[in-house]
Design a protein around this motif. Sequence first.
Motif, PDB file in Angstrom:
ATOM      1  N   ARG A  22      48.887  49.229  44.603  1.00  0.00           N
ATOM      2  CA  ARG A  22      48.447  49.916  45.827  1.00  0.00           C
ATOM      3  C   ARG A  22      46.957  49.682  46.072  1.00  0.00           C
ATOM      4  O   ARG A  22      46.522  49.499  47.213  1.00  0.00           O
ATOM      5  CB  ARG A  22      48.747  51.412  45.736  1.00  0.00           C
ATOM      6  CG  ARG A  22      50.224  51.760  45.844  1.00  0.00           C
ATOM      7  CD  ARG A  22      50.431  53.249  46.074  1.00  0.00           C
ATOM      8  NE  ARG A  22      49.937  54.054  44.962  1.00  0.00           N
ATOM      9  CZ  ARG A  22      50.654  54.421  43.911  1.00  0.00           C
ATOM     10  NH1 ARG A  22      51.917  53.997  43.802  1.00  0.00           N
ATOM     11  NH2 ARG A  22      50.143  55.174  42.961  1.00  0.00           N
ATOM     12  N   MET A  23      46.171  49.700  44.992  1.00  0.00           N
ATOM     13  CA  MET A  23      44.738  49.454  45.126  1.00  0.00           C
ATOM     14  C   MET A  23      44.486  48.064  45.705  1.00  0.00           C
ATOM     15  O   MET A  23      43.689  47.902  46.644  1.00  0.00           O
ATOM     16  CB  MET A  23      44.049  49.585  43.774  1.00  0.00           C
ATOM     17  CG  MET A  23      42.549  49.325  43.827  1.00  0.00           C
ATOM     18  SD  MET A  23      41.792  49.106  42.192  1.00  0.00           S
ATOM     19  CE  MET A  23      42.331  47.432  41.779  1.00  0.00           C
ATOM     20  N   LEU A  24      45.165  47.055  45.144  1.00  0.00           N
ATOM     21  CA  LEU A  24      44.978  45.691  45.625  1.00  0.00           C
ATOM     22  C   LEU A  24      45.424  45.548  47.081  1.00  0.00           C
ATOM     23  O   LEU A  24      44.703  44.977  47.911  1.00  0.00           O
ATOM     24  CB  LEU A  24      45.771  44.719  44.758  1.00  0.00           C
ATOM     25  CG  LEU A  24      45.304  44.502  43.315  1.00  0.00           C
ATOM     26  CD1 LEU A  24      46.290  43.586  42.587  1.00  0.00           C
ATOM     27  CD2 LEU A  24      43.905  43.919  43.264  1.00  0.00           C
ATOM     28  N   ALA A  25      46.615  46.046  47.371  1.00  0.00           N
ATOM     29  CA  ALA A  25      47.169  45.890  48.720  1.00  0.00           C
ATOM     30  C   ALA A  25      46.314  46.612  49.762  1.00  0.00           C
ATOM     31  O   ALA A  25      46.004  46.055  50.823  1.00  0.00           O
ATOM     32  CB  ALA A  25      48.606  46.403  48.748  1.00  0.00           C
ATOM     33  N   ARG A  26      45.940  47.831  49.448  1.00  0.00           N
ATOM     34  CA  ARG A  26      45.105  48.587  50.389  1.00  0.00           C
ATOM     35  C   ARG A  26      43.747  47.910  50.572  1.00  0.00           C
ATOM     36  O   ARG A  26      43.245  47.780  51.694  1.00  0.00           O
ATOM     37  CB  ARG A  26      44.929  50.012  49.874  1.00  0.00           C
ATOM     38  CG  ARG A  26      44.141  50.922  50.819  1.00  0.00           C
ATOM     39  CD  ARG A  26      44.125  52.357  50.331  1.00  0.00           C
ATOM     40  NE  ARG A  26      43.491  52.469  49.018  1.00  0.00           N
ATOM     41  CZ  ARG A  26      44.133  52.782  47.900  1.00  0.00           C
ATOM     42  NH1 ARG A  26      45.437  53.004  47.929  1.00  0.00           N
ATOM     43  NH2 ARG A  26      43.491  52.871  46.751  1.00  0.00           N
ATOM     44  N   TYR A 171      36.591  43.504  35.903  1.00  0.00           N
ATOM     45  CA  TYR A 171      36.887  44.821  35.343  1.00  0.00           C
ATOM     46  C   TYR A 171      37.565  45.702  36.389  1.00  0.00           C
ATOM     47  O   TYR A 171      37.258  45.623  37.583  1.00  0.00           O
ATOM     48  CB  TYR A 171      35.617  45.509  34.865  1.00  0.00           C
ATOM     49  CG  TYR A 171      35.030  44.925  33.601  1.00  0.00           C
ATOM     50  CD1 TYR A 171      35.800  44.798  32.449  1.00  0.00           C
ATOM     51  CD2 TYR A 171      33.710  44.503  33.550  1.00  0.00           C
ATOM     52  CE1 TYR A 171      35.268  44.274  31.287  1.00  0.00           C
ATOM     53  CE2 TYR A 171      33.161  43.981  32.389  1.00  0.00           C
ATOM     54  CZ  TYR A 171      33.948  43.859  31.260  1.00  0.00           C
ATOM     55  OH  TYR A 171      33.418  43.341  30.105  1.00  0.00           O
ATOM     56  N   ASN A 172      38.461  46.550  35.917  1.00  0.00           N
ATOM     57  CA  ASN A 172      39.101  47.503  36.820  1.00  0.00           C
ATOM     58  C   ASN A 172      38.065  48.389  37.494  1.00  0.00           C
ATOM     59  O   ASN A 172      37.069  48.778  36.876  1.00  0.00           O
ATOM     60  CB  ASN A 172      40.081  48.393  36.046  1.00  0.00           C
ATOM     61  CG  ASN A 172      41.362  47.674  35.697  1.00  0.00           C
ATOM     62  OD1 ASN A 172      41.812  46.817  36.445  1.00  0.00           O
ATOM     63  ND2 ASN A 172      41.974  48.023  34.574  1.00  0.00           N
ATOM     64  N   ASP A 369      33.119  49.908  39.712  1.00  0.00           N
ATOM     65  CA  ASP A 369      33.194  50.323  41.110  1.00  0.00           C
ATOM     66  C   ASP A 369      34.349  49.597  41.792  1.00  0.00           C
ATOM     67  O   ASP A 369      34.437  48.362  41.750  1.00  0.00           O
ATOM     68  CB  ASP A 369      31.867  49.993  41.809  1.00  0.00           C
ATOM     69  CG  ASP A 369      31.896  50.345  43.275  1.00  0.00           C
ATOM     70  OD1 ASP A 369      32.226  49.465  44.095  1.00  0.00           O
ATOM     71  OD2 ASP A 369      31.615  51.516  43.612  1.00  0.00           O
ATOM     72  N   GLN A 370      35.222  50.351  42.434  1.00  0.00           N
ATOM     73  CA  GLN A 370      36.421  49.756  43.013  1.00  0.00           C
ATOM     74  C   GLN A 370      36.105  48.768  44.126  1.00  0.00           C
ATOM     75  O   GLN A 370      36.701  47.686  44.184  1.00  0.00           O
ATOM     76  CB  GLN A 370      37.350  50.858  43.540  1.00  0.00           C
ATOM     77  CG  GLN A 370      38.671  50.331  44.033  1.00  0.00           C
ATOM     78  CD  GLN A 370      39.596  51.448  44.452  1.00  0.00           C
ATOM     79  OE1 GLN A 370      39.729  51.737  45.626  1.00  0.00           O
ATOM     80  NE2 GLN A 370      40.219  52.090  43.494  1.00  0.00           N
ATOM     81  N   ASP A 375      35.945  43.224  46.083  1.00  0.00           N
ATOM     82  CA  ASP A 375      35.180  42.123  46.685  1.00  0.00           C
ATOM     83  C   ASP A 375      35.271  40.871  45.817  1.00  0.00           C
ATOM     84  O   ASP A 375      35.458  39.756  46.322  1.00  0.00           O
ATOM     85  CB  ASP A 375      33.716  42.518  46.856  1.00  0.00           C
ATOM     86  CG  ASP A 375      33.497  43.537  47.971  1.00  0.00           C
ATOM     87  OD1 ASP A 375      34.414  43.714  48.802  1.00  0.00           O
ATOM     88  OD2 ASP A 375      32.412  44.156  48.000  1.00  0.00           O
ATOM     89  N   GLU A 376      35.144  41.045  44.499  1.00  0.00           N
ATOM     90  CA  GLU A 376      35.204  39.905  43.590  1.00  0.00           C
ATOM     91  C   GLU A 376      36.621  39.320  43.549  1.00  0.00           C
ATOM     92  O   GLU A 376      36.799  38.097  43.531  1.00  0.00           O
ATOM     93  CB  GLU A 376      34.760  40.328  42.190  1.00  0.00           C
ATOM     94  CG  GLU A 376      34.804  39.233  41.141  1.00  0.00           C
ATOM     95  CD  GLU A 376      33.885  38.063  41.421  1.00  0.00           C
ATOM     96  OE1 GLU A 376      34.008  37.038  40.712  1.00  0.00           O
ATOM     97  OE2 GLU A 376      33.050  38.141  42.355  1.00  0.00           O
ATOM     98  N   ILE A 377      37.626  40.196  43.553  1.00  0.00           N
ATOM     99  CA  ILE A 377      39.012  39.719  43.570  1.00  0.00           C
ATOM    100  C   ILE A 377      39.285  38.939  44.853  1.00  0.00           C
ATOM    101  O   ILE A 377      39.906  37.868  44.819  1.00  0.00           O
ATOM    102  CB  ILE A 377      39.985  40.905  43.419  1.00  0.00           C
ATOM    103  CG1 ILE A 377      39.918  41.449  41.987  1.00  0.00           C
ATOM    104  CG2 ILE A 377      41.412  40.495  43.767  1.00  0.00           C
ATOM    105  CD1 ILE A 377      40.620  42.781  41.791  1.00  0.00           C
ATOM    106  N   GLU A 378      38.809  39.452  45.977  1.00  0.00           N
ATOM    107  CA  GLU A 378      38.985  38.744  47.254  1.00  0.00           C
ATOM    108  C   GLU A 378      38.347  37.361  47.190  1.00  0.00           C
ATOM    109  O   GLU A 378      38.926  36.369  47.670  1.00  0.00           O
ATOM    110  CB  GLU A 378      38.375  39.560  48.388  1.00  0.00           C
ATOM    111  CG  GLU A 378      38.508  38.895  49.754  1.00  0.00           C
ATOM    112  CD  GLU A 378      37.695  39.609  50.822  1.00  0.00           C
ATOM    113  OE1 GLU A 378      38.122  39.611  51.985  1.00  0.00           O
ATOM    114  OE2 GLU A 378      36.606  40.141  50.493  1.00  0.00           O
ATOM    115  N   ARG A 379      37.170  37.273  46.593  1.00  0.00           N
ATOM    116  CA  ARG A 379      36.474  35.983  46.474  1.00  0.00           C
ATOM    117  C   ARG A 379      37.309  34.995  45.656  1.00  0.00           C
ATOM    118  O   ARG A 379      37.448  33.824  46.023  1.00  0.00           O
ATOM    119  CB  ARG A 379      35.109  36.190  45.827  1.00  0.00           C
ATOM    120  CG  ARG A 379      34.238  34.941  45.796  1.00  0.00           C
ATOM    121  CD  ARG A 379      32.961  35.172  45.015  1.00  0.00           C
ATOM    122  NE  ARG A 379      33.222  35.300  43.589  1.00  0.00           N
ATOM    123  CZ  ARG A 379      33.401  34.267  42.767  1.00  0.00           C
ATOM    124  NH1 ARG A 379      33.369  33.029  43.227  1.00  0.00           N
ATOM    125  NH2 ARG A 379      33.625  34.470  41.472  1.00  0.00           N
TER     126      ARG A 379
END
Length: 390
Positions: A22-26, A171-172, A369-370, A375-379
């Motif tokens: 849910r965190m990723l999708a949102r 990191y989460n 920080d979420q 932002d890093e995951i999106e990159r």
Amino acid sequence: MHIIFFTHPDFLNHQSMPRFTRMLARGMKERGHKIEIWAPKPTAFNLPFPASLKKWLGYVDQYVFFPMEVRGRLKKIKQKTLFVFTDQALGPWIPLVRDRPHIIHCHDFLAQFSAVKQNSENPTGWSGKQYQKMIYRGYTKGKNFISVSRKTKRDLHYFLPANPEISKVVYNGLNRDFSPGEAQMMRQFLQEYFRLELSSGYILHVGGNQWYKNRSGVIEIYNSWRHKYNQSIPLLLIGQSPDKNLEQKHVDSPYKNDIHFLTKVPDEVVKTAYSGATVFLFPSLAEGFGWPIAEAMASGCPVITTDEAPMTEVAGEAGFLISRQPKNSVNIENWANDSAEVLNTVINLTQQKREEYIGKGIVNARRFDQDKALDEIERIYGMVLSKTKN
């Protein structure tokens, strides 16, 4: 980007994995991306068969029906689409898109190590070994990975037959709003909520019955501390109902009346429990990340945890460290005594020292920080997709 998330089915009743998805999708939707979530439906699982067969019927849904469905749906999906596996344990599905843009989030490899007899505390049966082999055969076909800790990345590379194209650590990020509160006010609320005497403080543990969470070790340390130092604040264990072995450990404790297992506790109350605790005790044997360490620190609670990665990665310089509980039962008493000494030190910190460590913990928790994580995951998602030809 058009992102399709593969995730565990709801009928498995997982807790952390659906929250992570849910965190990723949102997060990706908020960043303007088109999102889909693909997961097996409970077709066979809902058939009127005995409960003893439910696990196997669930496997039929996951590894027979769902792959058939995915193959059909893939025919309508454009090539410039990113497939995200929210857990490496979804490995059996990875070959379905191995030649399309994909990335795999890795959390921990504890079950994999158990299957190859490297976790003696958690022996794996024949069927479990076969299941882990199936997962292994799947995720080793992957090309791009994001691990939740450096420890998880090292474990991933231990199992991979060759270096992947992309392997990053993110990191989460804390996915709930944890912040310090006034301890006495929190304790007063919890005292009324749980109907327990908590005005003088309490020792807190949050976690399930998984072998690596080491809830029995929490009780060992508590018993030793009570015996050595003649002090008496309660121990609260928030999480699942104790299993048979843990319940016996509770019954055998001379301090059982002060040991409380608290189940089905709402998230908001858990946050309050962190803020009101005298100390958070987390002697985990292993983790992929160690969410509760960061949660407790963000809530203004001193943390005692194990002196091994990834617990040390998460605790940084802000935690109090104890050695890992020994595998040899003969040495557990000495370990519990040494750990109780650290526990006693934290419980009896001067106010000035306590505030100093709380401050360190709050600063340390800000690393997780979420928004920064997303932002890093999106990159990284963009990196994977940029390698794909139109």
